[in-house]
Design a protein around this motif. Structure first.
Motif, PDB file in Angstrom:
ATOM      1  N   ALA A 144       0.430  -9.794   3.724  1.00  0.00           N
ATOM      2  CA  ALA A 144      -0.867  -9.128   3.598  1.00  0.00           C
ATOM      3  C   ALA A 144      -0.944  -8.213   2.376  1.00  0.00           C
ATOM      4  CB  ALA A 144      -1.165  -8.345   4.872  1.00  0.00           C
ATOM      5  N   GLY A 145      -0.800  -8.791   1.192  1.00  0.00           N
ATOM      6  CA  GLY A 145      -1.068  -8.068  -0.040  1.00  0.00           C
ATOM      7  C   GLY A 145       0.055  -7.214  -0.577  1.00  0.00           C
ATOM      8  N   HIS A 165      -1.318  -2.540   3.200  1.00  0.00           N
ATOM      9  CA  HIS A 165      -1.601  -1.367   2.358  1.00  0.00           C
ATOM     10  C   HIS A 165      -0.847  -0.147   2.862  1.00  0.00           C
ATOM     11  CE1 HIS A 165      -3.296   1.374  -0.457  1.00  0.00           C
ATOM     12  NE2 HIS A 165      -3.917   2.087   0.459  1.00  0.00           N
ATOM     13  N   ILE A 166      -0.742   0.047   4.176  1.00  0.00           N
ATOM     14  CA  ILE A 166      -0.020   1.178   4.735  1.00  0.00           C
ATOM     15  C   ILE A 166       1.447   0.778   4.896  1.00  0.00           C
ATOM     16  CG2 ILE A 166       0.162   2.757   6.689  1.00  0.00           C
ATOM     17  CD1 ILE A 166      -2.324   3.100   4.910  1.00  0.00           C
ATOM     18  N   HIS A 167       2.382   1.640   4.455  1.00  0.00           N
ATOM     19  CA  HIS A 167       3.796   1.265   4.400  1.00  0.00           C
ATOM     20  C   HIS A 167       4.543   1.439   5.708  1.00  0.00           C
ATOM     21  CE1 HIS A 167       4.408   1.333  -0.248  1.00  0.00           C
ATOM     22  NE2 HIS A 167       3.351   0.648   0.128  1.00  0.00           N
ATOM     23  N   GLY A 168       3.919   2.035   6.710  1.00  0.00           N
ATOM     24  CA  GLY A 168       4.563   2.195   8.005  1.00  0.00           C
ATOM     25  C   GLY A 168       3.909   1.322   9.053  1.00  0.00           C
ATOM     26  N   TYR A 215      -0.827  -3.038  11.236  1.00  0.00           N
ATOM     27  CA  TYR A 215      -0.124  -3.019   9.954  1.00  0.00           C
ATOM     28  C   TYR A 215       1.355  -3.272  10.235  1.00  0.00           C
ATOM     29  CZ  TYR A 215      -4.042  -0.668   7.533  1.00  0.00           C
ATOM     30  OH  TYR A 215      -5.248  -0.339   6.972  1.00  0.00           O
ATOM     31  N   ALA A 216       1.987  -4.079   9.382  1.00  0.00           N
ATOM     32  CA  ALA A 216       3.431  -4.293   9.508  1.00  0.00           C
ATOM     33  C   ALA A 216       4.225  -3.307   8.665  1.00  0.00           C
ATOM     34  CB  ALA A 216       3.788  -5.729   9.105  1.00  0.00           C
ATOM     35  N   GLY A 217       3.618  -2.773   7.599  1.00  0.00           N
ATOM     36  CA  GLY A 217       4.334  -1.867   6.708  1.00  0.00           C
ATOM     37  C   GLY A 217       5.180  -2.623   5.698  1.00  0.00           C
ATOM     38  N   ALA A 218       5.913  -1.872   4.893  1.00  0.00           N
ATOM     39  CA  ALA A 218       6.747  -2.449   3.829  1.00  0.00           C
ATOM     40  C   ALA A 218       8.131  -2.797   4.367  1.00  0.00           C
ATOM     41  CB  ALA A 218       6.867  -1.462   2.674  1.00  0.00           C
ATOM     42  N   PRO A 219       8.799  -3.797   3.787  1.00  0.00           N
ATOM     43  CA  PRO A 219      10.135  -4.171   4.253  1.00  0.00           C
ATOM     44  C   PRO A 219      11.239  -3.245   3.768  1.00  0.00           C
ATOM     45  CG  PRO A 219       9.461  -5.611   2.467  1.00  0.00           C
ATOM     46  CD  PRO A 219       8.281  -4.739   2.771  1.00  0.00           C
ATOM     47  N   LEU A 220      10.967  -2.434   2.733  1.00  0.00           N
ATOM     48  CA  LEU A 220      11.933  -1.454   2.233  1.00  0.00           C
ATOM     49  C   LEU A 220      11.316  -0.060   2.308  1.00  0.00           C
ATOM     50  CD1 LEU A 220      13.622  -2.714  -1.089  1.00  0.00           C
ATOM     51  CD2 LEU A 220      14.665  -2.496   1.157  1.00  0.00           C
ATOM     52  N   HIS A 221      12.177   0.961   2.346  1.00  0.00           N
ATOM     53  CA  HIS A 221      11.708   2.333   2.188  1.00  0.00           C
ATOM     54  C   HIS A 221      11.537   2.598   0.690  1.00  0.00           C
ATOM     55  CE1 HIS A 221      13.723   2.877   6.226  1.00  0.00           C
ATOM     56  NE2 HIS A 221      12.533   3.413   6.435  1.00  0.00           N
ATOM     57  N   TYR A 222      10.337   2.996   0.296  1.00  0.00           N
ATOM     58  CA  TYR A 222      10.068   3.267  -1.108  1.00  0.00           C
ATOM     59  C   TYR A 222       9.843   4.753  -1.385  1.00  0.00           C
ATOM     60  CZ  TYR A 222       9.619  -1.769  -1.833  1.00  0.00           C
ATOM     61  OH  TYR A 222       9.871  -3.110  -1.910  1.00  0.00           O
ATOM     62  N   SER A 223      10.017   5.599  -0.374  1.00  0.00           N
ATOM     63  CA  SER A 223       9.813   7.026  -0.536  1.00  0.00           C
ATOM     64  C   SER A 223      10.563   7.755   0.570  1.00  0.00           C
ATOM     65  CB  SER A 223       8.325   7.361  -0.452  1.00  0.00           C
ATOM     66  OG  SER A 223       8.118   8.741  -0.221  1.00  0.00           O
ATOM     67  N   GLN A 264      11.198   7.828   5.439  1.00  0.00           N
ATOM     68  CA  GLN A 264      12.540   7.645   5.979  1.00  0.00           C
ATOM     69  C   GLN A 264      12.594   7.501   7.496  1.00  0.00           C
ATOM     70  OE1 GLN A 264      15.022  11.471   5.679  1.00  0.00           O
ATOM     71  NE2 GLN A 264      13.268  11.974   4.394  1.00  0.00           N
ATOM     72  N   SER A 265      11.645   8.073   8.211  1.00  0.00           N
ATOM     73  CA  SER A 265      11.670   7.986   9.669  1.00  0.00           C
ATOM     74  C   SER A 265      10.911   6.773  10.204  1.00  0.00           C
ATOM     75  CB  SER A 265      11.065   9.258  10.280  1.00  0.00           C
ATOM     76  OG  SER A 265       9.708   9.408   9.893  1.00  0.00           O
ATOM     77  N   LYS A 266      10.320   5.981   9.311  1.00  0.00           N
ATOM     78  CA  LYS A 266       9.512   4.847   9.749  1.00  0.00           C
ATOM     79  C   LYS A 266      10.359   3.570   9.758  1.00  0.00           C
ATOM     80  CE  LYS A 266       5.256   6.901   8.005  1.00  0.00           C
ATOM     81  NZ  LYS A 266       4.073   6.741   7.133  1.00  0.00           N
ATOM     82  N   PRO A 267      10.319   2.815  10.845  1.00  0.00           N
ATOM     83  CA  PRO A 267      11.124   1.597  10.916  1.00  0.00           C
ATOM     84  C   PRO A 267      10.626   0.541   9.951  1.00  0.00           C
ATOM     85  CG  PRO A 267       9.622   1.712  12.777  1.00  0.00           C
ATOM     86  CD  PRO A 267       9.508   3.026  12.058  1.00  0.00           C
ATOM     87  N   ARG A 268      11.508  -0.360   9.580  1.00  0.00           N
ATOM     88  CA  ARG A 268      11.164  -1.484   8.708  1.00  0.00           C
ATOM     89  C   ARG A 268      11.212  -2.763   9.536  1.00  0.00           C
ATOM     90  NH1 ARG A 268       8.785   1.097   4.637  1.00  0.00           N
ATOM     91  NH2 ARG A 268       8.220   2.104   6.603  1.00  0.00           N
ATOM     92  N   GLY A 269      10.225  -3.624   9.339  1.00  0.00           N
ATOM     93  CA  GLY A 269      10.213  -4.868  10.098  1.00  0.00           C
ATOM     94  C   GLY A 269       8.911  -5.612   9.936  1.00  0.00           C
ATOM     95  N   SER A 270       8.589  -6.443  10.915  1.00  0.00           N
ATOM     96  CA  SER A 270       7.376  -7.249  10.887  1.00  0.00           C
ATOM     97  C   SER A 270       6.946  -7.538  12.323  1.00  0.00           C
ATOM     98  CB  SER A 270       7.606  -8.553  10.111  1.00  0.00           C
ATOM     99  OG  SER A 270       8.718  -9.250  10.643  1.00  0.00           O
ATOM    100  N   TRP A 271       5.711  -7.972  12.473  1.00  0.00           N
ATOM    101  CA  TRP A 271       5.191  -8.321  13.797  1.00  0.00           C
ATOM    102  C   TRP A 271       5.332  -9.819  14.030  1.00  0.00           C
ATOM    103  CZ3 TRP A 271       4.384  -4.646  17.158  1.00  0.00           C
ATOM    104  CH2 TRP A 271       3.944  -3.379  16.739  1.00  0.00           C
ATOM    105  N   LEU A 272       5.913 -10.183  15.168  1.00  0.00           N
ATOM    106  CA  LEU A 272       5.950 -11.576  15.604  1.00  0.00           C
ATOM    107  C   LEU A 272       4.822 -11.758  16.609  1.00  0.00           C
ATOM    108  CD1 LEU A 272       7.326 -14.363  15.656  1.00  0.00           C
ATOM    109  CD2 LEU A 272       8.785 -13.500  17.515  1.00  0.00           C
ATOM    110  N   VAL A 273       3.781 -12.456  16.184  1.00  0.00           N
ATOM    111  CA  VAL A 273       2.551 -12.599  16.964  1.00  0.00           C
ATOM    112  C   VAL A 273       2.515 -13.986  17.588  1.00  0.00           C
ATOM    113  CG1 VAL A 273       0.026 -12.597  16.831  1.00  0.00           C
ATOM    114  CG2 VAL A 273       1.372 -11.000  15.421  1.00  0.00           C
TER     115      VAL A 273
END
Length: 384
Positions: free
Chosen positions: A46-47, A214-217, A227-235, A239-248
């Motif tokens: 998603a962009g 667009h939203i990283h968390g 929102y799935a957020g970003a796969p890496l921490h960029y800031s 740091q407290s936000k998990p990284r991952g994706s949604w399995l729908v």
């Protein structure tokens, strides 16, 4: 049908001056392994695939390798452009991509579905690239578009118009700032002005699932809008936000489930807040010696070259901040007042030191040195 919702890869982004391409490659390889493990049918990106409008050649290589690997894992892939991407550069080779990989960057195609079928029939996917109102006015000149909210509402209206002529399940993919999200300050580049460009949740009525970027968390705005957020921490703010994706999962009736799949974090992030000596010596911080570290030291007096000293213990210290405790009021409410009360050059230096050292003036040794320097200056001026 199983759908993996990801986005905001930001290929080419740096982290406090450090390249992230290798780390991102490892995370995207893990994501591809999840596609195989869970028999994913469709991957949605998603962009903000790239971090800039002019990515380096190595960024294109990583994207090409990842899209090919996802397709080889058995999934169709649908990619839309975000506000960081150049739609023209991201989409220039769209017609040359192999079957099953779709890169959607053209506003004129909004409302046209990509149809992918499973045992329960077709699912229609509507990709909405990031739509800058000033640019897409020429595409829809009669729509009177002035804000991001109006533009997204118009695009979703085209989606719903197409849905009205067809029966079956549907999914929309978009990149915007939706109402109800919690952004990370300084991370997501603003695509709004005040509240005018916040897209109301009702705009996304219609599809069985809406995959936003667009939203990283990770954020869930409703059961069907996420929102799935970003796969890496960029800031460090992430740091407290998990990284991952949604399995729908879609069944014959529509949305059946949405499960969060964690992605590995190549190097964790940690903000440490303590005195400078404690940061350098306290055993409690040993576990962070291989992490990305933002060090906040609380000494009253700033240290000389603090980064160099901290990196001896924390090689991946990326940020240092001097954060002394708030000084208590002592009746001298401003630096200007201190200066106005000074009766000598020594008093002026003392006022300055108290100001920059959070209320702590010169030491006895420093006062002696200050007097010597001032006396030398007085003698020199008198003999000139």
């Amino acid at each position: 049908m199983r759908i993996l919702h990801t986005g905001d890869w930001h290929i080419g982004r740096t982290f406090h001056g450090h390249a992230t391409l290798d780390a991102l490659r490892g995370v995207l390889e893990a994501l591809t392994a999840q596609v195989r493990q869970h028999d994913v049918d469709v991957v949605l990106v998603a962009g903000d695939v790239f971090d800039s409008a002019a990515p380096a050649p190595a960024c294109y290589t990583l994207l090409t390798d990842t899209l090919a690997a996802l397709r080889d894992a058995g999934a169709h892939v649908i990619v839309t452009s975000g506000n960081h991407d150049s739609a023209a550069r991201l989409g220039f080779q769209a017609r040359l991509l192999r079957d099953g990989i779709h890169v959607l960057t053209d506003a004129r195609a909004v409302g046209e579905a990509i149809e992918i079928s499973d045992a329960d029939g077709p699912v229609r996917f509507y990709g909405i690239p990031y739509l800058e109102p000033a640019i897409v006015r020429s595409v829809w000149p009669d729509a009177g578009l002035r804000t991001q909210a109006q533009t997204m509402a118009h695009a979703m209206g085209l989606v719903r118009a197409d849905l009205a002529s067809r029966a079956g399940r549907s999914v929309a993919i978009a990149h915007c700032f939706a109402a109800g999200v919690e952004a990370t300050p300084g991370v997501e580049r603003e695509i709004r002005q005040g509240t005018l460009d916040v897209v109301p949740l009702s705009v996304f009525d219609g599809p069985d699932y809406v995959a936003l970027g667009h939203i990283h968390g990770r954020q869930q705005l409703s059961e069907r809008v996420r929102y799935a957020g970003a796969p890496l921490h960029y800031s460090f703010g992430e740091q407290s936000k998990p990284r991952g994706s949604w399995l729908v999962t879609l069944d014959a009736a529509g949305l059946a489930a949405a499960e969060w799949l964690e992605l590995p974090v190549p190097r964790p992030l940690k903000t440490l807040h303590d005195t400078f000596d404690a940061l350098l010596s306290d055993p409690a911080y040993a576990e962070y010696e291989t992490a990305w570290v933002a060090a906040e030291y609380t000494d009253a007096t700033p240290r000389l070259e603090p980064m160099r000293a901290l990196q001896k213990r924390f090689p991946f210290c990326a940020m240092v901040a001097h954060t002394p405790p708030a000084r208590a009021s002592d009746g001298r409410s401003s630096y200007a007042e201190r200066v106005s009360r000074a009766r000598s050059d020594a008093d002026l230096v003392e006022a300055f030191l108290e100001h920059v050292r959070a209320g702590e003036g010169a030491t006895d040794a420093e006062r002696e040195l200050i007097r010597e320097i001032i006396d030398e200056r007085v003698v020199a001026e008198a003999s000139a």
